[in-house]
Design a protein around this motif. Structure first.
Motif, mmCIF file in Angstrom:
data_model
loop_
_atom_site.group_PDB
_atom_site.id
_atom_site.type_symbol
_atom_site.label_atom_id
_atom_site.label_comp_id
_atom_site.label_asym_id
_atom_site.label_seq_id
_atom_site.Cartn_x
_atom_site.Cartn_y
_atom_site.Cartn_z
ATOM 1 N N ILE A 174 33.211 -8.705 -32.357
ATOM 2 C CA ILE A 174 32.496 -7.715 -33.172
ATOM 3 C C ILE A 174 31.292 -8.358 -33.855
ATOM 4 N N VAL A 180 27.451 -6.937 -33.770
ATOM 5 C CA VAL A 180 26.671 -6.423 -34.910
ATOM 6 C C VAL A 180 25.530 -7.352 -35.293
ATOM 7 N N CYS A 181 25.469 -8.536 -34.689
ATOM 8 C CA CYS A 181 24.435 -9.481 -35.099
ATOM 9 C C CYS A 181 23.053 -8.951 -34.697
ATOM 10 N N PRO A 182 22.177 -8.631 -35.649
ATOM 11 C CA PRO A 182 20.885 -8.040 -35.272
ATOM 12 C C PRO A 182 20.018 -8.939 -34.385
ATOM 13 N N ASN A 236 20.380 -14.233 -41.665
ATOM 14 C CA ASN A 236 21.147 -14.253 -42.912
ATOM 15 C C ASN A 236 21.444 -12.861 -43.454
ATOM 16 N N CYS A 237 21.714 -11.916 -42.561
ATOM 17 C CA CYS A 237 21.918 -10.548 -43.028
ATOM 18 C C CYS A 237 23.335 -10.314 -43.498
ATOM 19 N N GLY A 238 24.305 -11.065 -42.991
ATOM 20 C CA GLY A 238 25.669 -10.913 -43.474
ATOM 21 C C GLY A 238 26.485 -9.840 -42.778
ATOM 22 N N PHE A 239 25.959 -9.233 -41.718
ATOM 23 C CA PHE A 239 26.719 -8.194 -41.020
ATOM 24 C C PHE A 239 27.998 -8.760 -40.411
ATOM 25 N N GLU A 276 30.554 -8.922 -42.941
ATOM 26 C CA GLU A 276 30.902 -7.605 -43.457
ATOM 27 C C GLU A 276 31.822 -6.855 -42.500
ATOM 28 N N PHE A 277 31.601 -7.012 -41.195
ATOM 29 C CA PHE A 277 32.333 -6.191 -40.245
ATOM 30 C C PHE A 277 33.477 -6.913 -39.548
#
Lengths: 619, 301
Positions: free
Chosen positions: B92, B96-98, B131-134, B137-138
Motif C-alpha cells: 500500500i 500511495v507514494c506520490p 516527505n509527504c507522509g502518505f 498515514e495509510f
C-alpha cells in the motif's frame, strides 16, 4: 427582445436561456455525464463571449484552459469560466476543435486576461488562436519539439501512463531512472535533424514584437549603435524578481516604454505530473505551487475533488470540525503570506531585509503550529478529501534532539489563543506603525503602478491586486465555500489602485483574518473531540465521472483547480485533466500595462506589490 | 527638521537589537540548558530573536514532524522474534507514494513460491522522497513511520541515497521515543503494543493483550505472551487454501498472457521467484539484484 437586456439575477440558467434564444444555432448544453455549462460553436465564440460580457454581465473571466480528449472523443476543447464581479456562480462555456489542426478564435479582445492563458494553451496543447497578437510559447522555449500536455506526448523517463507503477511492487528491485536513461544518450533527435545547424530563434522572437525601432542585429552590430532606446533584461537572476523571472524592458532614457514578462524557468509541467498521479497523489504536489501558502492550495484542490466525489453515492461532506480546522489553517496562511508580501515589498523598495525579518518574526510561531499539526512547516499536505490529515494535537510537544533532549511543551489551544489574540495583532500593529506613515514608503509608492478598476477586471487579476483597485470581489463572499457564510468579516477594499493601497490592503486583510480566527477559536473548543474526517480515509478513491472547478481566495488571489474525471466507466483513479488557475501567473498579465511610463526602480516595486511566487507562475 | 525619520528608524532598530538580549539577561547562564527555560525560549513568551547554535543545539521538532520514512521492527530484546519486520509487504505504501520512491520485493516461500507476509527487500530512494507522509498515514500495520532525522547529507548521491531494508529498519522503541503520543494513540487503536497480526492471533487463541498506557510503554512483553501465528494458515483452513490456489492460477494466467504464451497449469507456474536466495530468511543480495536488473534490460532489448 430588447437590445441590451442586462439580466439582473445571479441565476445562471436565466442567462443561458436568454443566450440560447439569441444564438439558437451556436449553443447547446453540455450533456456529458457530470459536466455542466454550454458548448459554443467555435465560429460564433467571439460573438457569444461579447454578448456574455456586455449583455449578461459576466465581466470577469476567471479561467481559460484546454483539455485533450484523446482516445475518448478525439477532440480538444477550451473551457472558460466566466463570473460576474457582483458575485454568483460561474457560467462555464466550451469550444471544441478537432485534434489535428486545432484552432479556436482568440477572446483577447473581449477579456484581455486570456492573453497568457491562450499562450499557455498554444504552448502545451498546440491550439492556435487566430486573432491573438502575440501567440508564442510562454512556459517552454521557442523550438521545443511537441506540445507536452497532449495525451500522446511522453516525457523523458516515461514509465507508464498512470501511477502506481507496476515496477514498484510486488517485484520492486530498485533502479534509478537515470541508469536506464544515461546522460549523453538521453536526447532524441528526429531522423533528418542536423545538430550542427541548430540555431536558437527564441531570443529573436522575444524581441520581435517589442516595437524597438531597431532590430537586435543592429543593436549587436557594433558599427552603428543608436541608443536613445535601450533594451534591458531584468532577471532571470535578479534579487527583485523573487525567483527566476525575467522582464524585457525597453527604455527611453529611464522611462519604460514596454515591458514583457518572460517566465517558465521553473517549469516542470506540474499538470502533466498531475495527470499521471492518482487523485490523492496530487495533494502534496499542490504544496509546491505557491509554497508560502500551501494550506490554501490544499484546500482548493480538496474542494475540487470533493465536488466530483459528491456526484457519487457514498460521499460524505467534511464534518463541521474539519471545516473549522480548514478555515483556521487557511486564515493563518493568509497572515503568513502577507507578512512575506509586505516584508519583501520593503526589500524591493531598497530596505534590505531588516523590515522583512521583522515582518516574518511572528510567522515563525505560526509555522511552529503548522509543523506540530501537519508535520511540516511549509509543505503541509494537510487537507484530505472529506476532512484533514489529523486533528489538532492536544499538546505541541517536541524534543530537541537525541543528544540534547530538552522538551518544549505547550497546550495547543492556549498557544493558539495567545497567538491569535496577542502576538499576531500586536505584530500587525507594529508593521503598521513602522511603515504606513514612513515618508520614504509614501513617496516611493503613492501613485505608482496605477491599475484602474475596469482594467483590473478585464485583465482577470485577482486578490489584493483587484481589491486595491476598488473592485469588491472576494471569492469567500462572492462564491462562498466552507463555513465562510456564517463568519462575520468584511471584504477589504481600497480605491487608489497603486502600490501603497496594495500594501494597505494586505494589512487590512490580515486584520480581517485575525477577526475570522477569533471566531474560529470558540468553534474549535465547542467541537473538540468531534470527528475531523467524514467516512473512511481512502488512499485511491474512485472518483465519479465529471468536471469540477474548485476555487478559493488564496492570499495571492483566486486559486482554481479544474479537475476532469473521465475515461474509466467505473470511476477513474487518476484525473484526466488537472489544471491550476494560478493567481501569480494571471496577475502578471497586468504587469506590463502597469509599468508603462514609470522608471526602472519602480518596476521592482510594482512587481513586489503583485506578490508572485514562481513555483506557481511557472508550474 | 531634517533627519527625524532617520533617528526614528534607528530607534526601532536599536529596540529590536536590545530585545535580543532581554531574555539572555533574564535567564543569565541558564537560558539554554535548564529544562524549564527551554520552552520559554522557544515559545510565545520569548522576546527578541536568538540564535540556535546548530549543530550543537537544535530546534525542538514536534512529534508529528516528518522527514524520510523508516521501517518499524521488533525491539532487539523482544522475547520471541527480536528484530522481526512489521512490514507485511502488502504494497500500500508503494501505491500511495506520490513520487513512487518506494520499491518492495514481496517475500515468497522458497519452496512453494507463495507470498509470505514479509518483504524480501525494501528500498526507498530518498532523492525522490517528497516527505509527504502518505506511506505512514495509510499503512494498515503501523509498520512504516516518518523519521525525525533530517541530517541525510552524504558525499555521493549515487551510492548512498537508496536506503535498503537494513538501513531503514528501526526498533519500535525508537518510534516510541520520538513520538510517544502518536505511538500510544496507534497502540490503543490496535489494541496492544504488539503487531496487529500478533494481536489477532492472540485474540484467536483466547489471550488478551495488555491495554497500552503511558506506564507500560517501554515494558517488555511477557515471555509466554502468545502462540506464534501458524506458519502456513492455508494448511489448516481448506477454504483459504482453495482461495489461494485459485488466486495463484489466476496470477499464472495473467503472467502467461503478459508473456504472450498460452496459459499453463498452476502447478508449473508457481515456481519460486527468481533471484531469491533459498535459506531460512531471504536476505538482500546485491549480486542477485544486479543480475536481475541486467536480465530485465536484456529482456526489454
Amino acid at each position: 427582445m430588447v437590445d441590451h437586456p442586462i439580466v439582473e439575477t445571479t441565476d445562471i440558467k436565466a442567462a443561458v436561456d436568454a443566450l440560447k434564444q439569441k444564438f439558437p444555432d451556436a449553443i447547446q448544453d453540455d450533456t456529458r455525464q457530470g459536466y455542466g455549462g454550454i458548448i459554443v460553436d467555435k465560429n460564433h465564440l467571439v460573438e457569444v463571449a461579447a454578448a456574455l460580457r456586455d449583455e449578461y454581465g459576466f465581466d470577469y473571466l476567471s479561467s481559460a484552459t484546454a483539455v485533450d480528449y484523446f482516445g475518448i472523443s478525439d477532440h480538444m476543447e477550451m473551457v472558460y469560466h466566466a463570473y460576474r464581479t457582483s458575485g454568483g456562480p460561474a457560467l462555464v462555456f466550451k469550444a471544441q476543435t478537432p485534434r489535428d489542426n486545432p484552432e479556436i478564435p482568440s477572446l483577447i479582445n473581449i477579456w484581455p486576461g486570456v492573453d497568457f492563458q491562450e499562450r499557455e494553451a498554444w504552448d502545451l496543447y498546440g491550439i492556435r488562436f487566430p486573432g491573438h497578437p502575440n501567440l508564442k510559447r510562454i512556459l517552454l522555449w521557442e523550438g521545443f519539439d511537441g506540445h507536452p500536455m497532449r495525451k500522446d506526448w511522453q516525457e523523458a523517463y516515461y514509465e507508464e501512463d498512470h501511477k502506481p507503477f507496476e515496477s514498484r511492487w510486488p517485484d520492486g528491485w530498485v533502479h534509478r531512472a537515470e541508469e536506464r536513461n544515461v546522460y549523453g544518450k538521453n536526447v532524441k533527435y528526429p531522423a533528418d535533424f542536423d545538430l550542427s545547424k541548430l540555431s536558437d530563434q527564441s531570443e529573436e522572437s522575444l524581441y520581435a514584437n517589442l516595437g524597438l525601432g531597431v532590430s537586435v542585429q543592429e543593436l549587436t552590430d557594433k558599427s552603428h549603435i543608436k541608443t536613445d532606446r535601450l533594451v534591458v533584461n531584468m532577471g532571470p537572476h535578479h534579487p527583485s524578481t523573487h525567483g527566476v523571472f525575467r522582464m524585457i524592458v525597453t527604455l527611453n532614457g529611464e522611462t519604460i516604454e514596454t515591458l514583457e514578462p518572460v517566465m517558465g524557468y521553473l517549469h516542470r509541467n506540474h499538470e502533466k505530473i498531475g495527470e499521471r498521479n492518482t487523485f490523492l497523489h496530487n495533494m502534496p504536489f499542490t504544496d509546491r505551487l505557491d509554497y508560502l501558502s500551501s494550506m490554501g492550495n490544499n484546500l482548493g484542490y480538496a474542494l475540487a475533488v470533493e465536488q466530483l466525489l459528491a456526484n457519487g453515492a457514498r460521499y460524505q461532506p467534511p464534518t463541521y470540525r474539519a471545516e473549522c480546522i480548514r478555515v483556521l489553517m487557511v486564515e493563518l496562511t493568509r497572515i503568513v503570506n502577507h507578512y512575506w508580501a509586505i516584508g519583501f515589498l520593503l526589500n524591493d523598495l531598497g530596505a534590505f531585509f531588516t523590515p522583512a525579518l521583522y515582518a516574518i518574526a511572528e510567522r515563525e510561531k505560526i509555522l511552529d503550529f503548522f509543523e506540530a499539526t501537519a508535520g511540516s512547516r511549509m509543505m503541509c499536505n494537510y487537507m484530505r478529501f472529506g476532512g484533514v490529515f489529523k486533528d489538532l494535537p492536544e499538546r505541541i510537544r517536541g524534543v530537541a534532539s537525541r543528544m540534547n533532549d530538552l522538551v518544549r511543551d505547550y497546550n495547543t489551544m492556549e498557544y493558539l489563543t495567545e497567538l491569535i489574540n496577542e502576538r499576531i495583532p500586536q505584530s500587525i500593529d507594529e508593521l503598521d506603525e513602522y511603515l504606513t506613515d514612513s515618508e520614504i514608503i509614501k513617496s516611493r509608492t503613492i501613485g505608482v503602478g496605477y491599475l484602474p478598476p475596469e482594467m483590473a477586471i478585464a485583465y482577470s487579476t485577482a486578490g489584493p491586486l483587484l481589491r486595491a483597485s476598488g473592485v469588491l470581489y472576494d471569492v469567500r463572499r462572492a462564491d462562498p465555500y466552507s463555513i465562510y457564510p456564517e463568519l462575520d468579516f468584511d471584504v477589504a477594499v481600497r480605491y487608489n489602485g497603486d502600490i501603497y493601497d496594495r500594501y494597505l490592503i494586505r494589512l487590512d486583510e490580515m486584520r480581517e483574518s485575525v477577526r475570522i480566527l477569533k471566531q474560529i477559536l470558540p468553534r474549535l473548543e465547542r467541537t473538540a473531540g468531534e470527528p475531523f474526517f467524514a467516512g473512511n480515509k481512502q488512499h485511491t478513491p474512485r472518483v465519479p465521472l465529471g468536471e469540477a472547478y474548485g476555487r478559493v481566495e488564496n492570499p495571492k488571489g483566486e486559486l482554481g483547480f479544474y479537475v476532469v474525471s473521465a475515461g474509466d466507466e467505473k470511476g477513474p483513479q487518476n484525473p484526466w485533466r488537472y489544471h491550476v488557475r494560478a493567481p501569480s501567473f494571471i496577475n502578471l498579465t497586468a504587469l506590463g500595462p502597469m509599468c508603462i511610463g514609470h522608471k526602472v526602480a519602480d518596476v521592482v516595486a510594482i512587481l513586489g506589490s503583485i506578490d508572485i511566487v514562481l513555483g506557481e507562475t511557472d508550474r | 527638521m531634517y533627519g527625524q525619520g532617520i533617528l526614528k528608524g534607528l530607534w526601532v532598530t536599536f529596540r529590536h537589537f536590545f530585545n535580543t538580549y532581554v531574555d539572555d539577561i533574564r535567564y543569565a547562564g541558564r537560558k539554554y540548558f535548564r529544562q524549564e527555560n527551554f520552552p520559554i525560549r522557544q515559545g510565545l513568551k520569548a522576546q527578541g530573536a536568538f540564535t540556535v547554535q546548530y549543530p550543537d543545539e537544535k530546534l525542538a521538532v514536534p512529534e508529528r514532524f516528518r522527514f524520510t520514512p523508516f521501517l518499524v521492527v521488533n525491539d532487539p530484546d523482544h522475547p520471541e522474534a527480536p528484530g522481526e519486520d512489521w512490514c507485511t509487504s502488502c504494497g500500500i505504501c508503494a501505491k500511495v507514494c506520490p513520487p513512487q520512491c518506494i520499491w518492495i520485493v514481496r517475500g515468497s516461500d522458497p519452496t512453494t513460491g507463495r507470498p509470505v507476509p514479509q518483504p524480501t527487500a525494501f528500498f526507498i530512494d530518498i532523492d525522490i522522497c517528497m516527505n509527504c507522509g502518505f506511506c505512514a498515514e495509510f499503512c494498515p500495520f503501523d509498520a512504516i513511520k516518518m523519521d525525525h532525522n533530517y541530517e541525510l547529507a552524504s558525499y555521493d548521491r549515487t551510492t548512498h541515497h537508496i536506503h535498503d531494508k537494513q538501513h531503514l529498519s528501526r526498533p519500535l522503541s525508537y518510534w516510541k521515543n520520538i513520538a510517544p503520543t502518536t505511538a500510544l494513540e496507534e497502540a490503543v487503536a490496535r489494541g496492544g503494543w504488539e503487531h496487529p497480526d500478533v494481536l489477532k492471533a492472540m485474540k484467536k487463541a483466547g489471550q488478551t493483550a495488555v491495554t497500552p498506557t503511558w506506564e507500560n510503554m517501554f515494558a517488555k512483553p511477557e515471555p509466554p505472551a502468545r502462540p506464534l501465528p501458524p506458519a502456513d494458515a492455508a494448511d489448516e483452513d481448506p477454504a483459504k487454501a482453495e482461495r489461494l490456489r485459485k488466486r495463484e492460477e489466476a496470477l499464472a494466467r495473467k503472467r502467461a498472457a503478459e508473456a504472450g504464451e498460452p496459459a499453463q497449469p498452476a502447478v508449473e507456474a508457481t515456481a519460486p521467484a527468481p533471484a531469491v536466495p533459498t535459506g531460512d530468511k531471504p536476505k538482500f543480495d546485491k549480486q542477485a539484484m544486479l543480475e536481475k536488473i541486467r536480465q530485465r534490460k536484456a529482456d526489454k532489448g
